[in-house]
Design an enzyme around this catalytic site. Structure first.
Site, PDB file in Angstrom:
ATOM      1  N   GLY A 171       0.789  -1.237   0.000  1.00 18.14           N
ATOM      2  CA  GLY A 171       0.000   0.000   0.000  1.00 18.14           C
ATOM      3  C   GLY A 171       0.820   1.284   0.000  1.00 18.14           C
ATOM      4  O   GLY A 171       1.739   1.460  -0.811  1.00 18.14           O
ATOM      5  N   ILE A 172       0.470   2.186   0.911  1.00 18.02           N
ATOM      6  CA  ILE A 172       1.083   3.514   0.960  1.00 18.02           C
ATOM      7  C   ILE A 172       2.584   3.407   1.273  1.00 18.02           C
ATOM      8  O   ILE A 172       3.408   4.110   0.684  1.00 18.02           O
ATOM      9  CB  ILE A 172       0.363   4.399   2.010  1.00 18.02           C
ATOM     10  CG1 ILE A 172      -1.104   4.628   1.576  1.00 18.02           C
ATOM     11  CG2 ILE A 172       1.087   5.720   2.203  1.00 18.02           C
ATOM     12  CD1 ILE A 172      -1.983   5.264   2.652  1.00 18.02           C
TER      13      ILE A 172
ATOM     14  N   ASP B 180       8.421  -4.450   7.974  1.00 14.79           N
ATOM     15  CA  ASP B 180       7.033  -4.932   7.901  1.00 14.79           C
ATOM     16  C   ASP B 180       6.971  -6.280   8.614  1.00 14.79           C
ATOM     17  O   ASP B 180       7.993  -6.786   9.079  1.00 14.79           O
ATOM     18  CB  ASP B 180       6.574  -5.060   6.433  1.00 14.79           C
ATOM     19  CG  ASP B 180       5.070  -4.844   6.280  1.00 14.79           C
ATOM     20  OD1 ASP B 180       4.304  -5.539   6.977  1.00 14.79           O
ATOM     21  OD2 ASP B 180       4.663  -3.972   5.481  1.00 14.79           O
TER      22      ASP B 180
ATOM     23  N   ASP C 293       7.135  -7.352  14.255  1.00 13.95           N
ATOM     24  CA  ASP C 293       5.714  -7.217  14.580  1.00 13.95           C
ATOM     25  C   ASP C 293       5.562  -6.049  15.553  1.00 13.95           C
ATOM     26  O   ASP C 293       5.906  -6.163  16.738  1.00 13.95           O
ATOM     27  CB  ASP C 293       5.206  -8.523  15.206  1.00 13.95           C
ATOM     28  CG  ASP C 293       3.741  -8.451  15.561  1.00 13.95           C
ATOM     29  OD1 ASP C 293       3.154  -7.340  15.511  1.00 13.95           O
ATOM     30  OD2 ASP C 293       3.162  -9.506  15.902  1.00 13.95           O
ATOM     31  N   LEU C 294       5.035  -4.945  15.059  1.00 17.96           N
ATOM     32  CA  LEU C 294       4.962  -3.723  15.863  1.00 17.96           C
ATOM     33  C   LEU C 294       3.831  -3.740  16.887  1.00 17.96           C
ATOM     34  O   LEU C 294       3.646  -2.768  17.611  1.00 17.96           O
ATOM     35  CB  LEU C 294       4.849  -2.500  14.950  1.00 17.96           C
ATOM     36  CG  LEU C 294       6.079  -2.273  14.066  1.00 17.96           C
ATOM     37  CD1 LEU C 294       5.840  -1.132  13.085  1.00 17.96           C
ATOM     38  CD2 LEU C 294       7.316  -1.988  14.924  1.00 17.96           C
TER      39      LEU C 294
ATOM     40  N   GLY D 116      -0.002  -0.093   9.693  1.00 18.35           N
ATOM     41  CA  GLY D 116      -1.277   0.114  10.369  1.00 18.35           C
ATOM     42  C   GLY D 116      -2.287  -0.949  10.007  1.00 18.35           C
ATOM     43  O   GLY D 116      -2.093  -1.721   9.061  1.00 18.35           O
TER      44      GLY D 116
ATOM     45  N   SER E  21      -5.201   9.418   9.655  1.00 14.42           N
ATOM     46  CA  SER E  21      -6.309   9.140   8.724  1.00 14.42           C
ATOM     47  C   SER E  21      -7.360  10.227   8.876  1.00 14.42           C
ATOM     48  O   SER E  21      -7.497  10.826   9.946  1.00 14.42           O
ATOM     49  CB  SER E  21      -6.954   7.797   9.062  1.00 14.42           C
ATOM     50  OG  SER E  21      -8.152   7.623   8.324  1.00 14.42           O
TER      51      SER E  21
ATOM     52  N   TYR F 105     -10.748   2.111  15.057  1.00 15.66           N
ATOM     53  CA  TYR F 105      -9.780   2.629  14.083  1.00 15.66           C
ATOM     54  C   TYR F 105      -9.688   4.163  14.150  1.00 15.66           C
ATOM     55  O   TYR F 105      -8.595   4.727  14.279  1.00 15.66           O
ATOM     56  CB  TYR F 105     -10.175   2.183  12.670  1.00 15.66           C
ATOM     57  CG  TYR F 105      -9.245   2.688  11.592  1.00 15.66           C
ATOM     58  CD1 TYR F 105      -7.967   2.151  11.444  1.00 15.66           C
ATOM     59  CD2 TYR F 105      -9.636   3.702  10.716  1.00 15.66           C
ATOM     60  CE1 TYR F 105      -7.104   2.616  10.455  1.00 15.66           C
ATOM     61  CE2 TYR F 105      -8.791   4.165   9.728  1.00 15.66           C
ATOM     62  CZ  TYR F 105      -7.525   3.625   9.596  1.00 15.66           C
ATOM     63  OH  TYR F 105      -6.675   4.090   8.617  1.00 15.66           O
TER      64      TYR F 105
ATOM     65  N   LYS G 151      -6.546   6.654  15.329  1.00 15.01           N
ATOM     66  CA  LYS G 151      -5.953   7.690  14.482  1.00 15.01           C
ATOM     67  C   LYS G 151      -6.117   9.089  15.104  1.00 15.01           C
ATOM     68  O   LYS G 151      -5.268   9.961  14.920  1.00 15.01           O
ATOM     69  CB  LYS G 151      -6.568   7.631  13.083  1.00 15.01           C
ATOM     70  CG  LYS G 151      -6.241   6.330  12.330  1.00 15.01           C
ATOM     71  CD  LYS G 151      -4.737   6.118  12.124  1.00 15.01           C
ATOM     72  CE  LYS G 151      -4.447   4.961  11.189  1.00 15.01           C
ATOM     73  NZ  LYS G 151      -3.011   4.769  10.935  1.00 15.01           N
TER      74      LYS G 151
HETATM   75  P1  NAD Z   1      -1.838  -1.926   3.718  1.00 21.46           P
HETATM   76  O1  NAD Z   1      -2.578  -3.004   4.440  1.00 21.46           O
HETATM   77  O2  NAD Z   1      -1.635  -2.033   2.273  1.00 21.46           O
HETATM   78  O3  NAD Z   1      -0.409  -1.699   4.414  1.00 21.46           O
HETATM   79  C1  NAD Z   1      -0.254  -1.716   5.801  1.00 21.46           C
HETATM   80  C2  NAD Z   1       1.042  -2.435   6.129  1.00 21.46           C
HETATM   81  O4  NAD Z   1       1.202  -2.436   7.565  1.00 21.46           O
HETATM   82  C3  NAD Z   1       1.033  -3.909   5.677  1.00 21.46           C
HETATM   83  O5  NAD Z   1       2.167  -4.200   4.879  1.00 21.46           O
HETATM   84  C4  NAD Z   1       1.048  -4.676   6.975  1.00 21.46           C
HETATM   85  O6  NAD Z   1       1.763  -5.918   6.916  1.00 21.46           O
HETATM   86  C5  NAD Z   1       1.722  -3.685   7.929  1.00 21.46           C
HETATM   87  N1  NAD Z   1       1.412  -4.057   9.305  1.00 21.46           N
HETATM   88  C6  NAD Z   1       0.200  -4.383   9.816  1.00 21.46           C
HETATM   89  N2  NAD Z   1       0.337  -4.819  11.059  1.00 21.46           N
HETATM   90  C7  NAD Z   1       1.654  -4.758  11.378  1.00 21.46           C
HETATM   91  C8  NAD Z   1       2.411  -5.113  12.516  1.00 21.46           C
HETATM   92  N3  NAD Z   1       1.832  -5.652  13.604  1.00 21.46           N
HETATM   93  N4  NAD Z   1       3.745  -4.921  12.481  1.00 21.46           N
HETATM   94  C9  NAD Z   1       4.351  -4.431  11.365  1.00 21.46           C
HETATM   95  N5  NAD Z   1       3.688  -4.108  10.239  1.00 21.46           N
HETATM   96  C10 NAD Z   1       2.341  -4.279  10.256  1.00 21.46           C
HETATM   97  O7  NAD Z   1      -2.622  -0.599   4.088  1.00 21.46           O
HETATM   98  P2  NAD Z   1      -2.406   0.929   3.659  1.00 21.46           P
HETATM   99  O8  NAD Z   1      -3.714   1.396   3.186  1.00 21.46           O
HETATM  100  O9  NAD Z   1      -1.222   1.132   2.832  1.00 21.46           O
HETATM  101  O10 NAD Z   1      -2.166   1.567   5.096  1.00 21.46           O
HETATM  102  C11 NAD Z   1      -0.979   2.280   5.430  1.00 21.46           C
HETATM  103  C12 NAD Z   1      -1.338   3.264   6.518  1.00 21.46           C
HETATM  104  O11 NAD Z   1      -2.244   4.220   5.988  1.00 21.46           O
HETATM  105  C13 NAD Z   1      -2.020   2.657   7.719  1.00 21.46           C
HETATM  106  O12 NAD Z   1      -1.548   3.257   8.897  1.00 21.46           O
HETATM  107  C14 NAD Z   1      -3.478   2.999   7.493  1.00 21.46           C
HETATM  108  O13 NAD Z   1      -4.223   3.031   8.678  1.00 21.46           O
HETATM  109  C15 NAD Z   1      -3.349   4.346   6.856  1.00 21.46           C
HETATM  110  N6  NAD Z   1      -4.490   4.823   6.090  1.00 21.46           N
HETATM  111  C16 NAD Z   1      -4.963   4.113   5.035  1.00 21.46           C
HETATM  112  C17 NAD Z   1      -6.053   4.583   4.336  1.00 21.46           C
HETATM  113  C18 NAD Z   1      -6.651   3.847   3.164  1.00 21.46           C
HETATM  114  O14 NAD Z   1      -7.741   4.235   2.721  1.00 21.46           O
HETATM  115  N7  NAD Z   1      -5.988   2.823   2.625  1.00 21.46           N
HETATM  116  C19 NAD Z   1      -6.661   5.789   4.711  1.00 21.46           C
HETATM  117  C20 NAD Z   1      -6.146   6.494   5.791  1.00 21.46           C
HETATM  118  C21 NAD Z   1      -5.057   6.009   6.472  1.00 21.46           C
END
Ligand code: NAD
Length: 258
Positions: free
Chosen positions: A13-14, A33, A42-43, A72, A112, A152, A156
């Site tokens: 993702g991001i 990750d 594992d965070l 996240g 978020s 959630y 945030k």
């Molecule tokens: P994603 O699921 O694609 O990526 C999240 C990453 O976090 C994954 O690779 C996952 O393995 C890692 N992760 C989860 N639990 C973990 C742990 N215990 N230890 C280490 N790593 C861990 O999701 P994303 O959409 O790219 O989210 C990235 C961030 O953006 C997050 O904090 C999410 O809350 C935030 N966010 C996302 C959105 C959206 O619409 N996608 C919107 C607002 C905020």
């Protein structure tokens, strides 16, 4: 000039889009990750948080120029608070000494737009008090009463408020390290794809995060903001929660934010 970055959540993702952008520009990125990155940590656990700092210190030689905390979760479960808040804070605080040894150090955490949704203040206050057990209990209580959906946004909101409190302290602003959050709207990633693929869930998402400008975004459209906030060019933006949400915050809070 090439800089050294640490990005959590770098496998998806991001975080992945940010890692790819920074590497494409010639920077060194140490990714972290659960798996599939340079550092497996594992965070949600204290062991994983310590492992992150230990491995990052080894791999970077004790110096980082920027930290971008993306890892996240959005589960209706206390694990969300453990990762989104305490995992992110441990990342930023644990790596701060490495930033202090870097060049033009910068840090960002991904919050978020859900941070402006109604929150469970028991969760938020426990997080801000640094009491992980109490925060987990409050999140479990929300889940038990069928209000798991509030976890959630509460996590945030706590991140956003923590950034505003923390960024202006001696350890951050006083040490010349800008610390900010970004607040994305709905970004199409593995986190949201299952929801967006289902018409009913998609309607719920769109009602709670209205995005009049360009609708849903791709992670590659968020990465440039994380990039800029962590460049040496950012000398005075700190303690901010920068919304990258297609106008959702302006729709939801309007004049209320002021
Ligand atoms: P994603 O699921 O694609 O990526 C999240 C990453 O976090 C994954 O690779 C996952 O393995 C890692 N992760 C989860 N639990 C973990 C742990 N215990 N230890 C280490 N790593 C861990 O999701 P994303 O959409 O790219 O989210 C990235 C961030 O953006 C997050 O904090 C999410 O809350 C935030 N966010 C996302 C959105 C959206 O619409 N996608 C919107 C607002 C905020």
């Amino acid at each position: 000039m090439s800089r050294t970055y640490l990005v959590t959540g770098a496998a998806s993702g991001i975080g992945k889009a940010t890692r790819d952008r920074l590497q494409g520009a010639g920077h060194r990125v140490i990714g972290a990750d659960l798996k599939g990155s340079d550092i497996a940590a594992d965070l949600s656990t204290s062991e994983g948080r310590a492992q992150l700092v230990e491995r990052a210190t080894e791999l970077s030689g004790g110096r980082l120029d920027a930290v971008i905390a993306c890892a996240g979760l959005s589960l209706f479960d206390p694990l969300t608070v453990k990762v989104n808040c305490f995992g992110a804070f441990a990342t930023l605080e644990g790596l701060r000494p490495l930033l202090a040894a870097g060049n033009d150090p910068r840090a960002v955490v991904v919050a978020s737009v859900a941070s402006v949704h109604p929150a469970d203040q028991a969760i938020v206050e426990a997080v801000l008090a640094g009491d992980e057990d109490a925060a987990v209990r409050a999140a479990q209580a929300a889940a038990d009463r069928g209000a798991g959906g509030v976890i959630y946004g509460s996590s945030k909101q706590a991140v956003a408020r923590w950034v505003r409190r923390t960024a202006i302290t001696d350890e951050w602003a006083g040490a010349g390290i800008p610390l900010n959050a970004i607040a994305p709207g709905t970004i199409v990633t593995p986190m949201t794809r299952p929801l967006l693929d289902d018409p009913q869930s998609r309607a719920v998402v769109d009602a709670s995060v209205p995005m009049p400008l360009h609708g849903h975004a791709r992670p590659e459209q968020v990465a440039p903001l994380l990039d800029w906030l962590t460049t040496p060019e950012n000398t005075h933006v700190t303690g901010q929660v920068v919304f990258i949400d297609g106008g959702a915050d302006a729709v939801l809070r309007g004049d209320g934010a002021w």
